[in-house]
Motif scaffolding. Structure first.
Motif, PDB file in Angstrom:
ATOM      1  N   ILE A   1       0.860  -1.186   0.000  1.00  0.00           N
ATOM      2  CA  ILE A   1       0.000   0.000   0.000  1.00  0.00           C
ATOM      3  C   ILE A   1       0.892   1.231   0.000  1.00  0.00           C
ATOM      4  CG2 ILE A   1      -0.213  -0.025   2.522  1.00  0.00           C
ATOM      5  CD1 ILE A   1      -3.053   1.155   2.159  1.00  0.00           C
ATOM      6  N   GLN A   2       0.468   2.269  -0.752  1.00  0.00           N
ATOM      7  CA  GLN A   2       1.214   3.524  -0.800  1.00  0.00           C
ATOM      8  C   GLN A   2       0.322   4.681  -0.363  1.00  0.00           C
ATOM      9  OE1 GLN A   2       2.776   3.046  -5.013  1.00  0.00           O
ATOM     10  NE2 GLN A   2       4.697   3.435  -3.925  1.00  0.00           N
ATOM     11  N   ARG A   3       0.895   5.570   0.421  1.00  0.00           N
ATOM     12  CA  ARG A   3       0.201   6.792   0.836  1.00  0.00           C
ATOM     13  C   ARG A   3       0.657   7.936  -0.057  1.00  0.00           C
ATOM     14  NH1 ARG A   3       1.421   8.189   6.751  1.00  0.00           N
ATOM     15  NH2 ARG A   3       3.395   8.847   5.835  1.00  0.00           N
ATOM     16  N   ILE A   4      -0.307   8.679  -0.597  1.00  0.00           N
ATOM     17  CA  ILE A   4      -0.021   9.772  -1.528  1.00  0.00           C
ATOM     18  C   ILE A   4      -0.509  11.084  -0.922  1.00  0.00           C
ATOM     19  CG2 ILE A   4      -0.562  10.725  -3.814  1.00  0.00           C
ATOM     20  CD1 ILE A   4      -0.839   7.743  -4.716  1.00  0.00           C
ATOM     21  N   ASP A   5       0.356  12.069  -0.876  1.00  0.00           N
ATOM     22  CA  ASP A   5       0.034  13.389  -0.339  1.00  0.00           C
ATOM     23  C   ASP A   5      -0.595  14.236  -1.447  1.00  0.00           C
ATOM     24  OD1 ASP A   5      -0.086  15.903   0.751  1.00  0.00           O
ATOM     25  OD2 ASP A   5       2.002  15.958   1.392  1.00  0.00           O
ATOM     26  N   PRO A   6      -1.869  14.653  -1.297  1.00  0.00           N
ATOM     27  CA  PRO A   6      -2.492  15.458  -2.343  1.00  0.00           C
ATOM     28  C   PRO A   6      -1.892  16.852  -2.485  1.00  0.00           C
ATOM     29  CG  PRO A   6      -3.937  15.316  -0.439  1.00  0.00           C
ATOM     30  CD  PRO A   6      -2.800  14.371  -0.192  1.00  0.00           C
ATOM     31  N   ALA A   7      -1.147  17.300  -1.477  1.00  0.00           N
ATOM     32  CA  ALA A   7      -0.505  18.616  -1.562  1.00  0.00           C
ATOM     33  C   ALA A   7       0.672  18.608  -2.520  1.00  0.00           C
ATOM     34  CB  ALA A   7      -0.051  19.075  -0.182  1.00  0.00           C
ATOM     35  N   THR A   8       1.319  17.437  -2.648  1.00  0.00           N
ATOM     36  CA  THR A   8       2.511  17.350  -3.497  1.00  0.00           C
ATOM     37  C   THR A   8       2.341  16.364  -4.659  1.00  0.00           C
ATOM     38  OG1 THR A   8       3.456  15.612  -2.100  1.00  0.00           O
ATOM     39  CG2 THR A   8       3.991  17.892  -1.549  1.00  0.00           C
ATOM     40  N   ASN A   9       1.221  15.616  -4.657  1.00  0.00           N
ATOM     41  CA  ASN A   9       0.991  14.579  -5.681  1.00  0.00           C
ATOM     42  C   ASN A   9       2.149  13.587  -5.738  1.00  0.00           C
ATOM     43  OD1 ASN A   9      -1.545  15.542  -6.610  1.00  0.00           O
ATOM     44  ND2 ASN A   9      -0.497  17.128  -7.800  1.00  0.00           N
ATOM     45  N   SER A  10       2.595  13.167  -4.551  1.00  0.00           N
ATOM     46  CA  SER A  10       3.726  12.242  -4.503  1.00  0.00           C
ATOM     47  C   SER A  10       3.512  11.189  -3.424  1.00  0.00           C
ATOM     48  CB  SER A  10       5.027  13.004  -4.231  1.00  0.00           C
ATOM     49  OG  SER A  10       4.976  13.640  -2.967  1.00  0.00           O
ATOM     50  N   VAL A  11       4.138  10.044  -3.618  1.00  0.00           N
ATOM     51  CA  VAL A  11       4.090   8.958  -2.644  1.00  0.00           C
ATOM     52  C   VAL A  11       4.979   9.306  -1.456  1.00  0.00           C
ATOM     53  CG1 VAL A  11       4.657   6.529  -2.222  1.00  0.00           C
ATOM     54  CG2 VAL A  11       3.597   7.205  -4.390  1.00  0.00           C
ATOM     55  N   THR A  12       4.420   9.214  -0.243  1.00  0.00           N
ATOM     56  CA  THR A  12       5.182   9.544   0.960  1.00  0.00           C
ATOM     57  C   THR A  12       5.451   8.338   1.847  1.00  0.00           C
ATOM     58  OG1 THR A  12       3.150  10.095   2.168  1.00  0.00           O
ATOM     59  CG2 THR A  12       4.273  11.888   0.995  1.00  0.00           C
ATOM     60  N   LYS A  13       4.812   7.209   1.543  1.00  0.00           N
ATOM     61  CA  LYS A  13       5.027   6.011   2.358  1.00  0.00           C
ATOM     62  C   LYS A  13       4.639   4.776   1.553  1.00  0.00           C
ATOM     63  CE  LYS A  13       5.638   3.541   6.171  1.00  0.00           C
ATOM     64  NZ  LYS A  13       6.947   3.361   6.827  1.00  0.00           N
ATOM     65  N   THR A  14       5.450   3.742   1.642  1.00  0.00           N
ATOM     66  CA  THR A  14       5.146   2.451   1.035  1.00  0.00           C
ATOM     67  C   THR A  14       5.262   1.378   2.110  1.00  0.00           C
ATOM     68  OG1 THR A  14       5.972   3.115  -1.144  1.00  0.00           O
ATOM     69  CG2 THR A  14       5.819   0.753  -0.705  1.00  0.00           C
ATOM     70  N   THR A  15       4.218   0.557   2.239  1.00  0.00           N
ATOM     71  CA  THR A  15       4.177  -0.474   3.274  1.00  0.00           C
ATOM     72  C   THR A  15       3.831  -1.819   2.647  1.00  0.00           C
ATOM     73  OG1 THR A  15       3.429   1.147   4.906  1.00  0.00           O
ATOM     74  CG2 THR A  15       3.074  -1.179   5.433  1.00  0.00           C
ATOM     75  N   HIS A  16       4.576  -2.834   2.984  1.00  0.00           N
ATOM     76  CA  HIS A  16       4.308  -4.162   2.449  1.00  0.00           C
ATOM     77  C   HIS A  16       3.153  -4.817   3.198  1.00  0.00           C
ATOM     78  CE1 HIS A  16       7.604  -4.324  -0.406  1.00  0.00           C
ATOM     79  NE2 HIS A  16       8.333  -3.693   0.495  1.00  0.00           N
ATOM     80  N   LEU A  17       2.353  -5.581   2.447  1.00  0.00           N
ATOM     81  CA  LEU A  17       1.166  -6.234   2.981  1.00  0.00           C
ATOM     82  C   LEU A  17       1.260  -7.736   2.749  1.00  0.00           C
ATOM     83  CD1 LEU A  17      -1.499  -3.729   1.637  1.00  0.00           C
ATOM     84  CD2 LEU A  17      -0.741  -3.943   4.012  1.00  0.00           C
ATOM     85  N   GLY A  18       0.162  -8.434   3.104  1.00  0.00           N
ATOM     86  CA  GLY A  18       0.073  -9.863   2.872  1.00  0.00           C
ATOM     87  C   GLY A  18      -0.225 -10.182   1.416  1.00  0.00           C
ATOM     88  N   LYS A  19      -0.706 -11.370   1.182  1.00  0.00           N
ATOM     89  CA  LYS A  19      -0.885 -11.889  -0.157  1.00  0.00           C
ATOM     90  C   LYS A  19      -2.136 -11.320  -0.841  1.00  0.00           C
ATOM     91  CE  LYS A  19      -1.200 -16.317  -2.623  1.00  0.00           C
ATOM     92  NZ  LYS A  19      -1.288 -17.791  -2.435  1.00  0.00           N
ATOM     93  N   LEU A  20      -1.951 -10.820  -2.039  1.00  0.00           N
ATOM     94  CA  LEU A  20      -3.041 -10.324  -2.894  1.00  0.00           C
ATOM     95  C   LEU A  20      -3.956  -9.310  -2.202  1.00  0.00           C
ATOM     96  CD1 LEU A  20      -4.151 -13.570  -4.775  1.00  0.00           C
ATOM     97  CD2 LEU A  20      -2.847 -11.652  -5.697  1.00  0.00           C
ATOM     98  N   PRO A  21      -3.405  -8.210  -1.706  1.00  0.00           N
ATOM     99  CA  PRO A  21      -4.272  -7.181  -1.140  1.00  0.00           C
ATOM    100  C   PRO A  21      -5.163  -6.584  -2.223  1.00  0.00           C
ATOM    101  CG  PRO A  21      -2.059  -6.321  -1.441  1.00  0.00           C
ATOM    102  CD  PRO A  21      -1.993  -7.791  -1.739  1.00  0.00           C
ATOM    103  N   GLY A  22      -6.349  -6.144  -1.809  1.00  0.00           N
ATOM    104  CA  GLY A  22      -7.310  -5.635  -2.786  1.00  0.00           C
ATOM    105  C   GLY A  22      -8.019  -4.389  -2.294  1.00  0.00           C
ATOM    106  N   PHE A  23      -9.352  -4.434  -2.276  1.00  0.00           N
ATOM    107  CA  PHE A  23     -10.122  -3.250  -1.925  1.00  0.00           C
ATOM    108  C   PHE A  23      -9.849  -2.821  -0.492  1.00  0.00           C
ATOM    109  CE2 PHE A  23     -12.570  -4.774  -5.578  1.00  0.00           C
ATOM    110  CZ  PHE A  23     -12.586  -3.604  -6.323  1.00  0.00           C
ATOM    111  N   LEU A  24     -10.035  -1.534  -0.244  1.00  0.00           N
ATOM    112  CA  LEU A  24      -9.703  -0.932   1.032  1.00  0.00           C
ATOM    113  C   LEU A  24     -10.704   0.153   1.375  1.00  0.00           C
ATOM    114  CD1 LEU A  24      -6.767   1.594   0.545  1.00  0.00           C
ATOM    115  CD2 LEU A  24      -7.865   0.430  -1.371  1.00  0.00           C
ATOM    116  N   ALA A  25     -10.691   0.553   2.637  1.00  0.00           N
ATOM    117  CA  ALA A  25     -11.560   1.628   3.113  1.00  0.00           C
ATOM    118  C   ALA A  25     -10.816   2.408   4.182  1.00  0.00           C
ATOM    119  CB  ALA A  25     -12.865   1.068   3.674  1.00  0.00           C
ATOM    120  N   ALA A  26     -11.052   3.712   4.228  1.00  0.00           N
ATOM    121  CA  ALA A  26     -10.406   4.573   5.212  1.00  0.00           C
ATOM    122  C   ALA A  26     -11.457   5.124   6.160  1.00  0.00           C
ATOM    123  CB  ALA A  26      -9.663   5.711   4.516  1.00  0.00           C
ATOM    124  N   GLY A  27     -11.299   4.867   7.435  1.00  0.00           N
ATOM    125  CA  GLY A  27     -12.242   5.357   8.429  1.00  0.00           C
ATOM    126  C   GLY A  27     -12.144   4.552   9.711  1.00  0.00           C
TER     127      GLY A  27
END
Length: 303
Positions: A170-196
């Motif tokens: 998963i990558q976190r993208i800062d809308p202020a700079t339009n750039s990736v600020t963090k990359t984190t490794h996950l388990g097998k075949l990650p897919g849909f996600l939700a924030a909240g």
């Protein structure tokens, strides 16, 4: 470390089964977007507007695909045949803009359109690219490079989050700079996600788990073991809970976002489909059964 890798599979209390109101929907109703007390769904050759009683409208499109968003008085969705994002007026039920973007996963249609920071976001190239659309002008205003296969998007906690099943990350993208600020490794075949509900929640489809990402650090802060696999489901948050549309054993699962306990397993086996939470009720689809379902009183589900 074990606390991060496993969540306690706490037995669900004996509760009255929530009532499912089943609405027949011919075709292939799949992804859902909540519009007040009603919803929009993707279908074959169209998107449709439904209440719990009847279809209210439909808008033709060659091949609507993936998750949709409602923002700025409009429904935004991808069309995998045309490789575009379309904007539909909620008031007129009419396409008012078509934005050429390309789509990263147009063949399978497993992707989604996200809304946040005054913009609409879509994965536009499988090699690793996200397009940002200005919701005022309907124009692409930025192209953001990502890891390959970052098809799955969600906006929350002042950031865009992009999951790559190909790269298991998963990558976190800062809308202020339009750039990736963090990359984190996950388990097998990650897919849909939700924030909240205090975190970013990712289906790790190949492991049968849901991972919780701390929105500040961007690191995995816990996992819930739900089943053998979680392929082709959906996920949402709201009402102090995480709602997981699953493909095995039940229609959906309710997860406590703080304790990571499974609070309820609801409904019969229903194959694949979408899910969205609303304060009035939870909506699910079962595209192989050609149905849209409404589950009232979500506050009581899993209590």
């Amino acid at each position: 470390m074990k606390a991060l890798l496993l969540a306690a599979l706490i037995a669900t209390p004996a509760l009255a089964e929530p009532v499912e109101k089943v609405i027949p929907v011919p075709g292939f109703a799949d992804f859902i977007a909540v519009d007040g007390a009603t919803v929009w769904t993707t279908n074959r050759g169209r998107v449709e507007h439904w209440s719990a009683q009847k279809k209210l409208a439909e808008v033709a499109s060659p091949r609507p695909c993936g998750g949709m968003s409602i923002a700025h008085g409009s429904l935004w969705f991808a069309d995998c045949k045309e490789g575009v994002v379309k904007r539909v007026s909620l008031h007129k039920a009419k396409v008012i803009a078509t934005i050429p973007t390309g789509l990263a996963n147009g063949k399978e249609g497993e992707l989604n359109v996200a809304a946040g920071a005054g913009s609409i976001w879509v994965a536009s190239d499988a090699k690793g690219e996200i397009k940002r659309i200005d919701a005022k002008t309907n124009k692409v205003i930025a192209t953001i490079p990502t890891e390959p296969g970052a098809y799955y998007l969600a906006f929350g906690f002042d950031a865009l989050w992009a999951v790559s099943a190909k790269g298991n990350l998963i990558q976190r993208i800062d809308p202020a700079t339009n750039s990736v600020t963090k990359t984190t490794h996950l388990g097998k075949l990650p897919g849909f996600l939700a924030a909240g509900e205090g975190g970013v929640w990712v289906q790790e489809q190949g492991d049968g788990t849901v991972a919780r990402i701390d929105p500040t650090s961007g690191e995995v802060s816990g996992r819930v073991k739900v089943g053998e696999v979680l392929k082709y489901g959906d996920i949402d948050t709201g009402g102090g809970k995480v709602w997981l549309r699953s493909t095995e054993d039940q229609t959906f699962v309710v997860i406590d976002p703080k304790t990571l306990a499974i609070r309820a397993r609801v409904g019969p086996l229903a194959g694949s489909g979408g899910l969205r939470y609303a304060p009035m009720g939870v909506w699910t689809t079962a595209h192989d059964k050609h149905t849209l379902s409404f589950w009232a009183d979500p506050a009581k589900i899993g209590q």
